[in-house]
Design an enzyme around this catalytic site. Structure first.
Site, PDB file in Angstrom:
ATOM      1  CG  ASN A  60      -0.394  -0.116   2.423  1.00  0.00           C
ATOM      2  OD1 ASN A  60       0.827  -0.636   2.433  1.00  0.00           O
ATOM      3  ND2 ASN A  60      -1.215   0.691   3.402  1.00  0.00           N
ATOM      4  CD  GLU A  92       4.360  -0.238  13.067  1.00  0.00           C
ATOM      5  OE1 GLU A  92       3.178  -0.089  13.337  1.00  0.00           O
ATOM      6  OE2 GLU A  92       5.244   0.260  13.932  1.00  0.00           O
ATOM      7  CB  CYS A 152      -2.177   0.265   8.482  1.00  0.00           C
ATOM      8  SG  CYS A 152      -0.675   1.364   8.141  1.00  0.00           S
ATOM      9  CD  GLU A 187       8.540   0.531  10.728  1.00  0.00           C
ATOM     10  OE1 GLU A 187       9.464   0.436  10.100  1.00  0.00           O
ATOM     11  OE2 GLU A 187       7.218   0.085  10.637  1.00  0.00           O
TER      12      GLU A 187
END
Ligand code: ADP
Length: 479
Positions: A149, A247, A281, A459
């Site tokens: 994505n 993630e 997400c 991150e």
């Protein structure tokens, strides 16, 4: 004629044609052909990364800075071309593709700077005559496994810190977006990375990804993708006692209170729930709305949905591109059917759209009258589908927002300082937005969530150091 893109293993481009990449806006358009690695190539790539680690980890900041800066500069100079190619293979709009490409350039630039800022600590020991140094070192071979994505930004936010802190890499991108992955690796390779420091292994997750999970020579894995695969990464990593970072999904709430600025709330909902075809997400999939503004909010959202231009990602007028592929489209349609069966009212969209060329077009869907217990409220759909949950007041809104197995982002639209402040403090999410969409984050600050959304250190930004380095405490007796 399409060019064959190969894997990069130990500094050599290798491999035969394996898979074709299809444009989701026009399935007659083949973006390219890509080598597909098997377990043997994965092993070679891991061995090359292992062999390259000692020299790269001792290379010093200047060499790493040069590669990362050069990479950033080239990506920025080619942003329109790379952004277009990204939009062509993933289906996000041109503006989103170019924006994501710029973000990748910014990420490389940020971590180029970080190479020059590495520092440690020096403290006196509790024992006289002894000094203690605390320094950070690279972890070793890092496996990077990415989803489709954000085909260039996610690889960039993992590869840039991994290299900056002296690690070597085996990179396995998602099968659907090899062109963006190949492009970023090609740029890094030409920017002067020594052989073996960055290896690209395009191929199936169950084959190449699994080979990475099963290797004792991969010292850390950074993964973004589904919860199911994340759990496999976790289990395999525990087996090998390696570091891992995950993630995964989200089911992000956007709370809209009676005192919200209606225009701001509608912008946040449309952007957060539907832009990038809802395939983020961080998307706002649960719209939690208090009674006093509910009807006005819903009417205004429907009006905006009706005006959205849905079409070919490469058409500059398009605001919502196609769904990424047939499998995802089916998942979206299945959830729309589930929502109806559960008794939610499909108030807008949810139907397939025909465009000039064959593609995976879906009209954005809005459900009303849903409860937080329904599957459409609990499971990640990953498409242009959102549902409104009506609540009586702020307290109920907060409780519903937090009642989820996920915890990536959350948002609130309100003009009340009290509620905004309370929400920031009490929302069980890694990232909280006030009067902003739940999706759309800066590149220089930490990214990550809680509960079922994430595992391990954050991150991006300086926090990325936590995952990509290991701390050494050294004691010296000088008499
Ligand atoms: P998505 O729904 O985003 O496709 P996946 O978790 O299936 O989520 O994919 C994310 C990444 O994980 C992709 O690069 C995919 O190829 C990879 N992957 C899938 N299965 C495995 C596996 N068994 N081991 C390692 N990586 C995998």
């Amino acid at each position: 004629m399409t060019v064959l893109r190969k894997n990069l293993i130990d500094g050599e481009w290798l491999g035969e044609a394996g898979s074709r990449n299809i444009n989701p806006s026009n399935t007659n358009d083949v973006v390219g052909e890509y080598a597909s690695a098997g377990p043997e190539e994965a092993k070679q790539a891991i061995a090359a990364a292992k062999a390259a680690f000692p020299a790269w980890s001792r290379s010093g900041p200047l060499a790493r800075h040069a590669v990362l800066k050069k990479t950033s500069d080239e990506i920025m100079a080619r942003k329109d071309e790379i952004g277009r190619s990204l939009a062509r293979e993933e289906g996000k709009t041109l503006a989103e593709g170019v924006g994501e490409t710029i973000r990748a350039a910014q990420l490389f630039d940020f971590f180029a700077g970080e190479t020059l800022r590495l520092s440690g600590e020096l403290v006196p020991s509790v024992r006289p005559g002894v000094g203690v140094e605390m320094t950070r070192e690279g972890v070793g071979v890092v496996g990077i496994i990415t989803p489709w994505n954000f085909p260039i930004a996610i690889p960039a936010w993992k590869i840039a810190p991994a290299l900056a802190y002296g690690n070597t890499i085996v990179f396995k991108p998602a099968e659907l977006v090899p062109e963006s992955a190949w492009t970023i690796v090609d740029i890094l390779h030409r920017a002067g990375l020594p052989k073996g420091v960055l290896n690209l292994v395009m191929g199936k997750g169950s084959v190449v990804g699994q080979a990475m999970l099963d290797s004792p020579d991969v010292n850390a894995i950074s993964f973004t993708g589904s919860v199911g695969t994340g759990k496999r990464v976790a289990a395999a990593s525990v087996e090998h006692m390696r570091k891992f970072q995950l993630e995964m999904g989200g089911k992000n709430p956007l709370v809209v209170l009676d005192d919200a600025d209606l225009a701001v709330a509608v912008d946040c909902a449309i952007n957060g729930a539907y832009f990038s075809t809802g395939q983020r997400c961080t998307a706002s999939s649960r719209l939690i709305v208090t009674e006093g503004i509910h009807d006005r909010f819903v009417d205004a959202v429907k009006e905006r949905l009706d005006k959205l231009v849905i079409g070919d990602a490469l058409d500059a007028k398009t605001q919502i591109g196609p769904v990424v592929d047939q499998t995802q489209l089916k998942q979206d349609e299945d959830y729309i059917a589930i929502g109806r069966q559960e008794g939610a009212e499909l108030a807008f969209g949810g139907d397939r759209l025909e465009r000039e060329a064959p593609g995976f077009y879906l009209r954005p869907a809005l459900f009303l009258g849903s409860t937080n217990a329904m599957r459409i409220s609990r499971e990640e759909i990953f498409g242009p589908v959102a549902n409104v949950i009506r609540v009586k007041d702020y307290d109920e809104a907060l409780a519903v927002a937090n009642d989820t197995p996920f915890g990536l982002t959350s948002g609130i639209c309100t003009t009340s300082l009290k509620h905004a402040t309370h929400f920031k403090r009490n929302s069980e999410a890694g990232m909280v937005m006030v009067n902003l969409p739940t999706a759309g984050v800066d590149f220089h600050v930490p990214f990550g969530g809680r509960k079922g959304s994430s595992y391990g250190p954050r991150e991006q930004g300086r926090y990325a150091m936590e995952f990509y380095t290991t701390v050494k405490t050294a004691y010296t007796f000088a008499g």
